[in-house]
Design a protein around this motif. Structure first.
Motif: not given
Length: 205
Positions: A183-185, A10-17
């Motif tokens: 996306i950031i929000i 999840q953290k990796r996905g959030e970082t990529r997003a």
């Protein structure tokens, strides 16, 4: 163990997003900057802002005119092309004036109505100019743009950057900026919900 892997993923996905959103925002800023230093100054420099109706007076191919891509270029880079001269009646003011294709035509060669984009093949250029001449003779009344202050007496057939064209130029960077911010929000909201859920879970324990 499985929970830790899910959290890591999840953290990796959030970082990529988040990187994607920031990248989109950065790209949109670059596009805004590019438009601001290229299209906007050209739009502001144009004095042919008012639209009117022009009626053809004369459209003749006068001569072959020298044209060079760069000033001071060698003979190898100098081309000849048929020079189409167009005179029209600016019906709003009742004046006979010269007609040019765009603002650039006036700057690059004020002798001719049209400057062919590719002048390496003379036969194709000649055919193109003759086709344009025939179109003028078929459609002798058309829209044109003039300088309302009349400091520039000539008129042009087409504006390089009309108001609607300038607005359209800002559409893509605006959409990219909006998408990146969205996306950031969404990532920040997701992170906030995750932290809130984790806090509530620890409290319940």
């Amino acid at each position: 163990m499985l929970g830790k892997k899910l959290v890591t993923a999840q953290k990796r996905g959030e970082t990529r997003a988040l990187c994607l959103g920031l990248g989109m925002v950065a790209c949109s800023m670059m596009m805004y900057f590019f438009i601001g230093i290229t299209i906007v100054p050209s739009y502001k420099r144009s004095v042919w802002t008012n639209e009117s109706v022009c009626q053809l007076i004369k459209a003749t191919i006068r001569e072959k005119v020298h044209c060079s891509y760069n000033e001071g270029s060698d003979d190898e880079n100098i081309f000849r092309y048929p020079c189409l001269e167009v005179q029209v009646n600016l019906t709003l003011l009742g004046q006979v004036v010269k007609l040019y294709h765009t603002e650039d035509t006036v700057d690059k060669n004020p002798k001719c109505f049209y400057i062919p984009p590719n002048m390496e093949n003379y036969s194709k250029v000649e055919k193109l100019v003759k086709t344009i001449t025939d179109n003028f003779r078929k459609h002798q009344t058309f829209s044109c743009y003039f300088d309302p202050s009349r400091k520039e007496e000539s008129v042009i057939l087409k504006r390089l950057y009309p108001p609607e064209g300038l607005s359209f130029a800002f559409v893509w960077p605006s959409l990219m900026l909006f998408g990146g911010l969205l996306i950031i929000i969404m990532v920040k909201i997701s992170q906030y919900i995750s932290v809130l859920s984790a806090t509530q879970y620890r409290t319940s324990i």
